[in-house]
Design an enzyme around this catalytic site. Sequence first.
Site, PDB file in Angstrom:
ATOM      1  N   CYS A  40     -10.577   5.858  -4.184  1.00 22.13           N
ATOM      2  CA  CYS A  40     -10.809   4.420  -4.121  1.00 22.13           C
ATOM      3  C   CYS A  40      -9.935   3.970  -3.298  1.00 22.13           C
ATOM      4  CB  CYS A  40     -10.948   3.814  -5.522  1.00 22.13           C
ATOM      5  SG  CYS A  40     -11.377   2.047  -5.425  1.00 22.13           S
TER       6      CYS A  40
ATOM      7  N   CYS B 235      -9.014   0.318  -4.611  1.00 21.07           N
ATOM      8  CA  CYS B 235      -7.872   0.187  -5.545  1.00 21.07           C
ATOM      9  C   CYS B 235      -6.644   0.589  -4.949  1.00 21.07           C
ATOM     10  CB  CYS B 235      -8.230   1.251  -6.634  1.00 21.07           C
ATOM     11  SG  CYS B 235      -9.923   1.270  -7.238  1.00 21.07           S
ATOM     12  N   ASP B 236      -6.487   1.651  -4.071  1.00 21.80           N
ATOM     13  CA  ASP B 236      -5.209   1.997  -3.621  1.00 21.80           C
ATOM     14  C   ASP B 236      -4.725   1.732  -2.270  1.00 21.80           C
ATOM     15  OD1 ASP B 236      -4.918   2.984  -6.295  1.00 21.80           O
ATOM     16  OD2 ASP B 236      -6.129   4.830  -5.847  1.00 21.80           O
TER      17      ASP B 236
END
Length: 312
Positions: free
Chosen positions: A138, A141-142
């Site tokens: 992701c 997300c990261d």
Amino acid sequence: MTETNGNHVKILILGSGPAGFAAALYAARAELAPLVLTGNQLGGQAALTYTIENYPGFPEGVGGAQLGELFQKQAEHFGTRVEFDLANKVNLSARPFRVQTEAGEYLADSLIVTTGASPIHLNVPGEDTLLGRGVSYCATCDGAFFKDRKVVVVGGGDSALEEGLFLTRYATSVTIVHRRDELRAGAILQKRAKEHPKIQFVWNTAVTEVLGSDKMEAVRLKNLQSGDETLLEADGIFIFVGHTPNTEIFKGELKMDSHGYIEVDHLMQTSVPGVYAAGEAADPHFRQVVTSAGMGAAAAIQATRFLEAESG
Ligand code: NAP
């Protein structure tokens, strides 16, 4: 939640992505007081997408998490109840259907399955051990953890290119490794990625290992034509090689195809009367926010008719 009786609902919706909340909106407006069990990921996969540019009504695009919140708010406005809970066992052999969750058990007169899909893993050495220490599924997300770092992206579909483009915000270089020499992604994304100065492609190549001890340091690449192996130094690897439906708990209960997608007809009906499925759990083909939402709405309309026919 201790009393089963207090948990008997007319429509239970499993999953809180676009399909789940669209189903909830329609069921709530039919005054069926639906209950949504969110599953692990509130908002579903769409909520992990940085910007969604192809959901109608948002000419400038809309943040995935923001769209999820809007879906939820609209469904709740008309009387949807939302519980942060995860179903882990179902019994669909008799009605009301029984759904066991982390927190207890629900009984449902009708069920709408919108459990979505999860990213497929490469299943190579180092992938699991370095998860969260370089390995990610992701970018939204990261991605921010990779400021001024070098990252590898695996895959040749829309996700790989879209997330690869997103990663250029942070990373100094994004190397997209694809197993063929032709991309599956749509034309606009291909053009953007190919023209981006931070993105380079490695064709006909597989990632065979993720290397590193405490954190990821490199990947081992294998050219699938020559068989040659090389090491590519990188701080992160983002894997976008497709998805698998989250339908494990319905095995033996609902008819599925060989990949685990729940089979539905054009009315979103599954093999069990009163059980409907929508979104990526039942759709290996379109897998778009708008098509999932459409399927969710259709499932709820049909579930409403099913319950109405029963009550006469
Ligand atoms: P996808 O279209 O199935 O693409 C998966 C990619 O991973 C393919 O290029 C495939 O290679 C490669 N791949 C599969 N297994 C692999 C393996 N074991 N090792 C290495 N590579 C592997 O999946 P997706 O990109 O996640 O997209 C899913 C759906 O969502 C699609 O319908 C897509 O259109 C949609 N989507 C749309 C948008 C958008 O419209 N903006 C954004 C994201 C996703 P091959 O090409 O050789 O098969």
